[in-house]
Design a protein around this motif. Structure first.
Motif, mmCIF file in Angstrom:
data_model
loop_
_atom_site.group_PDB
_atom_site.id
_atom_site.type_symbol
_atom_site.label_atom_id
_atom_site.label_comp_id
_atom_site.label_asym_id
_atom_site.label_seq_id
_atom_site.Cartn_x
_atom_site.Cartn_y
_atom_site.Cartn_z
ATOM 1 N N ILE A 10 0.819 -1.212 0.000
ATOM 2 C CA ILE A 10 0.000 0.000 0.000
ATOM 3 C C ILE A 10 0.856 1.267 0.000
ATOM 4 O O ILE A 10 0.343 2.350 -0.295
ATOM 5 N N GLN A 11 2.132 1.148 0.328
ATOM 6 C CA GLN A 11 3.062 2.277 0.282
ATOM 7 C C GLN A 11 4.322 1.831 -0.453
ATOM 8 O O GLN A 11 5.252 1.290 0.150
ATOM 9 N N PRO A 12 4.372 2.025 -1.768
ATOM 10 C CA PRO A 12 5.490 1.513 -2.564
ATOM 11 C C PRO A 12 6.846 2.054 -2.118
ATOM 12 O O PRO A 12 7.850 1.330 -2.161
ATOM 13 N N GLU A 13 6.902 3.333 -1.699
ATOM 14 C CA GLU A 13 8.188 3.910 -1.313
ATOM 15 C C GLU A 13 8.787 3.196 -0.107
ATOM 16 O O GLU A 13 9.996 2.954 -0.040
ATOM 17 N N LYS A 14 7.948 2.804 0.874
ATOM 18 C CA LYS A 14 8.457 2.085 2.042
ATOM 19 C C LYS A 14 8.867 0.657 1.673
ATOM 20 O O LYS A 14 9.845 0.129 2.211
ATOM 21 N N ALA A 15 8.113 0.037 0.772
ATOM 22 C CA ALA A 15 8.439 -1.339 0.380
ATOM 23 C C ALA A 15 9.795 -1.414 -0.316
ATOM 24 O O ALA A 15 10.452 -2.465 -0.282
ATOM 25 N N ILE A 16 10.236 -0.318 -0.930
ATOM 26 C CA ILE A 16 11.526 -0.316 -1.613
ATOM 27 C C ILE A 16 12.652 0.191 -0.712
ATOM 28 O O ILE A 16 13.768 -0.341 -0.720
#
Length: 256
Positions: A94-100
Protein backbone atom coordinates in the motif's frame (compact mmCIF):
# COMPACT_ATOMS: atom_id res chain seq x y z
CA UNK A 1 32.08 12.66 -46.53
CA UNK A 2 31.84 8.93 -45.91
CA UNK A 3 32.12 9.47 -42.16
CA UNK A 4 28.96 11.62 -42.09
CA UNK A 5 26.46 8.72 -42.45
CA UNK A 6 28.29 6.74 -39.74
CA UNK A 7 28.17 9.65 -37.31
CA UNK A 8 24.52 10.22 -38.16
CA UNK A 9 23.70 6.59 -37.49
CA UNK A 10 25.52 6.74 -34.16
CA UNK A 11 23.64 9.90 -33.18
CA UNK A 12 20.31 8.33 -34.15
CA UNK A 13 21.04 5.15 -32.17
CA UNK A 14 22.15 7.16 -29.16
CA UNK A 15 19.00 9.29 -29.38
CA UNK A 16 16.84 6.18 -29.53
CA UNK A 17 18.64 4.76 -26.49
CA UNK A 18 18.11 7.98 -24.55
CA UNK A 19 14.49 8.13 -25.58
CA UNK A 20 13.93 4.50 -24.65
CA UNK A 21 15.47 4.98 -21.23
CA UNK A 22 13.39 8.11 -20.62
CA UNK A 23 9.98 6.65 -21.41
CA UNK A 24 8.28 4.15 -19.13
CA UNK A 25 4.73 2.78 -19.20
CA UNK A 26 3.13 1.52 -16.01
CA UNK A 27 -0.03 -0.58 -15.79
CA UNK A 28 -2.98 0.37 -13.60
CA UNK A 29 -1.84 -1.97 -10.82
CA UNK A 30 1.80 -0.72 -10.88
CA UNK A 31 3.59 2.23 -9.36
CA UNK A 32 7.10 3.48 -9.94
CA UNK A 33 9.42 4.70 -7.18
CA UNK A 34 11.69 7.29 -8.85
CA UNK A 35 15.25 8.00 -7.67
CA UNK A 36 17.21 11.03 -8.84
CA UNK A 37 20.95 10.70 -8.27
CA UNK A 38 20.23 8.20 -5.51
CA UNK A 39 17.54 10.24 -3.74
CA UNK A 40 13.86 9.30 -3.90
CA UNK A 41 11.84 12.03 -5.51
CA UNK A 42 8.39 10.44 -5.47
CA UNK A 43 6.03 7.72 -6.68
CA UNK A 44 4.65 7.92 -10.20
CA UNK A 45 2.11 6.07 -12.28
CA UNK A 46 0.11 4.57 -13.76
CA UNK A 47 0.40 5.47 -17.43
CA UNK A 48 3.21 7.15 -19.38
CA UNK A 49 6.22 8.15 -17.26
CA UNK A 50 9.05 10.41 -18.46
CA UNK A 51 12.43 10.11 -16.75
CA UNK A 52 15.53 12.23 -17.07
CA UNK A 53 18.02 9.91 -18.77
CA UNK A 54 21.01 8.77 -16.72
CA UNK A 55 19.99 11.01 -13.81
CA UNK A 56 16.70 9.31 -12.82
CA UNK A 57 15.95 5.64 -12.28
CA UNK A 58 12.67 3.93 -11.46
CA UNK A 59 11.77 0.76 -9.56
CA UNK A 60 8.37 -0.78 -10.35
CA UNK A 61 6.16 -2.13 -7.57
CA UNK A 62 2.96 -4.12 -8.04
CA UNK A 63 -0.04 -3.17 -5.88
CA UNK A 64 -1.98 -6.39 -6.49
CA UNK A 65 -2.72 -8.82 -3.68
CA UNK A 66 -0.03 -11.47 -3.36
CA UNK A 67 -0.96 -15.02 -2.33
CA UNK A 68 2.07 -16.60 -0.67
CA UNK A 69 2.40 -20.16 0.59
CA UNK A 70 4.16 -20.54 3.91
CA UNK A 71 6.27 -23.74 3.74
CA UNK A 72 5.44 -26.54 6.22
CA UNK A 73 6.87 -25.79 9.65
CA UNK A 74 7.74 -28.28 12.40
CA UNK A 75 5.96 -27.11 15.53
CA UNK A 76 5.83 -28.48 19.07
CA UNK A 77 2.57 -27.43 20.72
CA UNK A 78 2.18 -26.36 24.31
CA UNK A 79 1.07 -29.89 25.29
CA UNK A 80 4.23 -31.36 23.69
CA UNK A 81 2.74 -32.72 20.47
CA UNK A 82 4.98 -32.59 17.39
CA UNK A 83 3.05 -31.47 14.30
CA UNK A 84 3.77 -30.04 10.86
CA UNK A 85 1.75 -27.01 9.76
CA UNK A 86 1.61 -24.94 6.59
CA UNK A 87 -0.36 -21.79 5.86
CA UNK A 88 -1.19 -19.22 3.20
CA UNK A 89 -0.91 -15.45 3.57
CA UNK A 90 -2.65 -12.69 1.58
CA UNK A 91 -0.97 -9.28 1.48
CA UNK A 92 -0.47 -6.26 -0.76
CA UNK A 93 1.79 -3.22 -0.96
CA UNK A 94 0.00 0.00 0.00
CA UNK A 95 3.06 2.28 0.28
CA UNK A 96 5.49 1.51 -2.56
CA UNK A 97 8.19 3.91 -1.31
CA UNK A 98 8.46 2.08 2.04
CA UNK A 99 8.44 -1.34 0.38
CA UNK A 100 11.53 -0.32 -1.61
CA UNK A 101 13.41 1.84 0.90
CA UNK A 102 12.70 0.22 4.28
CA UNK A 103 13.49 -3.40 3.36
CA UNK A 104 15.80 -4.99 0.81
CA UNK A 105 13.30 -7.54 -0.53
CA UNK A 106 9.81 -7.26 0.89
CA UNK A 107 8.67 -10.61 -0.59
CA UNK A 108 11.43 -12.59 1.12
CA UNK A 109 11.08 -10.57 4.32
CA UNK A 110 7.33 -11.19 4.50
CA UNK A 111 7.83 -14.91 3.89
CA UNK A 112 10.42 -15.21 6.65
CA UNK A 113 8.40 -13.24 9.19
CA UNK A 114 5.37 -15.42 8.39
CA UNK A 115 7.30 -18.61 9.04
CA UNK A 116 8.71 -17.47 12.38
CA UNK A 117 5.33 -16.10 13.52
CA UNK A 118 3.59 -19.35 12.56
CA UNK A 119 5.99 -21.41 14.68
CA UNK A 120 5.79 -18.98 17.59
CA UNK A 121 2.00 -18.68 17.77
CA UNK A 122 1.21 -22.36 17.23
CA UNK A 123 3.89 -23.34 19.74
CA UNK A 124 1.97 -21.41 22.40
CA UNK A 125 -1.32 -23.23 21.71
CA UNK A 126 -2.54 -26.71 22.60
CA UNK A 127 -3.47 -29.26 19.97
CA UNK A 128 -7.19 -29.16 20.81
CA UNK A 129 -7.20 -25.38 20.32
CA UNK A 130 -5.47 -25.72 16.94
CA UNK A 131 -8.12 -28.15 15.74
CA UNK A 132 -11.21 -26.46 17.21
CA UNK A 133 -10.33 -22.74 17.23
CA UNK A 134 -8.82 -22.34 13.77
CA UNK A 135 -10.54 -19.00 13.10
CA UNK A 136 -9.20 -17.47 16.31
CA UNK A 137 -5.64 -18.57 15.54
CA UNK A 138 -5.87 -17.27 11.96
CA UNK A 139 -6.97 -13.87 13.24
CA UNK A 140 -4.13 -13.78 15.75
CA UNK A 141 -1.57 -14.65 13.07
CA UNK A 142 -2.94 -11.93 10.80
CA UNK A 143 -2.69 -9.29 13.52
CA UNK A 144 0.91 -10.16 14.44
CA UNK A 145 2.23 -10.39 10.87
CA UNK A 146 0.41 -7.21 9.85
CA UNK A 147 1.90 -5.24 12.74
CA UNK A 148 5.43 -6.46 11.88
CA UNK A 149 5.16 -5.70 8.15
CA UNK A 150 3.43 -2.34 8.53
CA UNK A 151 6.76 -0.38 8.60
CA UNK A 152 7.47 -1.86 5.16
CA UNK A 153 4.26 -0.44 3.66
CA UNK A 154 2.60 -3.87 3.48
CA UNK A 155 -0.96 -4.70 4.53
CA UNK A 156 -1.69 -8.31 5.48
CA UNK A 157 -5.38 -8.92 4.83
CA UNK A 158 -5.71 -12.58 5.78
CA UNK A 159 -3.76 -15.60 7.07
CA UNK A 160 -5.14 -19.13 6.84
CA UNK A 161 -3.70 -22.31 8.36
CA UNK A 162 -4.07 -24.78 5.51
CA UNK A 163 -3.17 -28.17 6.93
CA UNK A 164 -2.08 -29.73 10.21
CA UNK A 165 -0.21 -33.04 9.85
CA UNK A 166 -0.40 -35.20 12.99
CA UNK A 167 1.81 -38.19 13.84
CA UNK A 168 0.28 -41.61 13.21
CA UNK A 169 0.22 -42.40 16.94
CA UNK A 170 -1.74 -39.24 17.66
CA UNK A 171 -4.18 -39.97 14.84
CA UNK A 172 -4.88 -43.44 16.24
CA UNK A 173 -5.30 -42.04 19.76
CA UNK A 174 -7.75 -39.41 18.52
CA UNK A 175 -9.69 -42.06 16.58
CA UNK A 176 -10.02 -44.18 19.74
CA UNK A 177 -11.10 -41.13 21.70
CA UNK A 178 -13.74 -40.25 19.11
CA UNK A 179 -15.02 -43.83 19.07
CA UNK A 180 -15.26 -43.90 22.87
CA UNK A 181 -17.13 -40.58 22.82
CA UNK A 182 -19.63 -41.89 20.26
CA UNK A 183 -20.17 -45.05 22.31
CA UNK A 184 -20.73 -42.98 25.45
CA UNK A 185 -23.32 -40.85 23.68
CA UNK A 186 -25.15 -43.91 22.35
CA UNK A 187 -25.34 -45.42 25.83
CA UNK A 188 -26.60 -42.17 27.30
CA UNK A 189 -29.27 -41.89 24.59
CA UNK A 190 -30.34 -45.53 25.12
CA UNK A 191 -30.52 -45.05 28.89
CA UNK A 192 -32.55 -41.87 28.42
CA UNK A 193 -34.94 -43.75 26.16
CA UNK A 194 -35.36 -46.55 28.70
CA UNK A 195 -36.02 -43.99 31.42
CA UNK A 196 -38.69 -42.22 29.39
CA UNK A 197 -40.29 -45.54 28.42
CA UNK A 198 -40.44 -46.64 32.07
CA UNK A 199 -42.10 -43.35 32.99
CA UNK A 200 -44.72 -43.85 30.27
CA UNK A 201 -45.37 -47.43 31.40
CA UNK A 202 -45.75 -46.22 34.97
CA UNK A 203 -48.27 -43.60 33.86
CA UNK A 204 -50.17 -46.19 31.83
CA UNK A 205 -50.30 -48.57 34.81
CA UNK A 206 -51.79 -45.81 36.97
CA UNK A 207 -54.49 -45.11 34.37
CA UNK A 208 -55.36 -48.81 34.09
CA UNK A 209 -55.53 -49.19 37.86
CA UNK A 210 -57.93 -46.25 38.14
CA UNK A 211 -60.11 -47.43 35.22
CA UNK A 212 -60.62 -51.26 35.26
CA UNK A 213 -62.62 -51.09 32.03
CA UNK A 214 -59.60 -49.68 30.25
CA UNK A 215 -57.76 -52.97 30.89
CA UNK A 216 -60.56 -54.89 29.16
CA UNK A 217 -60.36 -52.58 26.18
CA UNK A 218 -56.65 -53.19 26.06
CA UNK A 219 -57.27 -56.94 26.01
CA UNK A 220 -59.65 -56.55 23.10
CA UNK A 221 -57.17 -54.38 21.23
CA UNK A 222 -54.49 -57.03 21.72
CA UNK A 223 -56.86 -59.73 20.34
CA UNK A 224 -57.52 -57.58 17.32
CA UNK A 225 -53.81 -57.16 16.62
CA UNK A 226 -53.28 -60.92 16.90
CA UNK A 227 -56.23 -61.73 14.63
CA UNK A 228 -54.85 -59.56 11.83
CA UNK A 229 -52.04 -62.06 11.26
CA UNK A 230 -52.65 -65.54 9.82
CA UNK A 231 -52.33 -67.42 13.09
CA UNK A 232 -54.01 -70.70 13.97
CA UNK A 233 -53.86 -70.01 17.68
CA UNK A 234 -56.26 -67.65 19.42
CA UNK A 235 -55.51 -66.36 22.89
CA UNK A 236 -58.31 -65.38 25.27
CA UNK A 237 -57.03 -63.30 28.14
CA UNK A 238 -58.56 -64.08 31.50
CA UNK A 239 -58.89 -61.22 33.97
CA UNK A 240 -56.87 -61.68 37.11
CA UNK A 241 -59.88 -60.65 39.17
CA UNK A 242 -61.61 -63.97 38.38
CA UNK A 243 -58.75 -65.89 39.94
CA UNK A 244 -58.60 -63.93 43.17
CA UNK A 245 -61.25 -66.06 45.01
CA UNK A 246 -59.36 -69.25 44.19
CA UNK A 247 -56.09 -67.69 45.28
CA UNK A 248 -57.57 -66.61 48.61
CA UNK A 249 -59.20 -70.03 49.53
CA UNK A 250 -56.01 -71.72 50.83
CA UNK A 251 -55.48 -68.81 53.18
CA UNK A 252 -58.98 -69.28 54.66
CA UNK A 253 -58.41 -72.99 55.30
CA UNK A 254 -55.21 -72.26 57.10
CA UNK A 255 -57.03 -69.73 59.31
CA UNK A 256 -59.65 -72.36 60.22
Amino acid sequence: MQDVPIVLIIVILFSLYILGSAIRILNEYERGVVFRLGRMVGVRGPGLILLVPIIEKMVKVSLRTVVMDVPPQDVITEDNVSIKVNAVIYFRVIQPEKAIIEVENFMVATSQISQTTLRSVLGQSELDDLLSQREKINHRLQEIIDSQTEPWGIKVSNVEVKQIDLPQEMQRAMARQAEAERERRSKVIAAEGEFQASQRLSDAAKVLSDQPSALTLRYLQTLREIAVENNSTTIFPVPIDLLKPFMQQPDKKIDQ
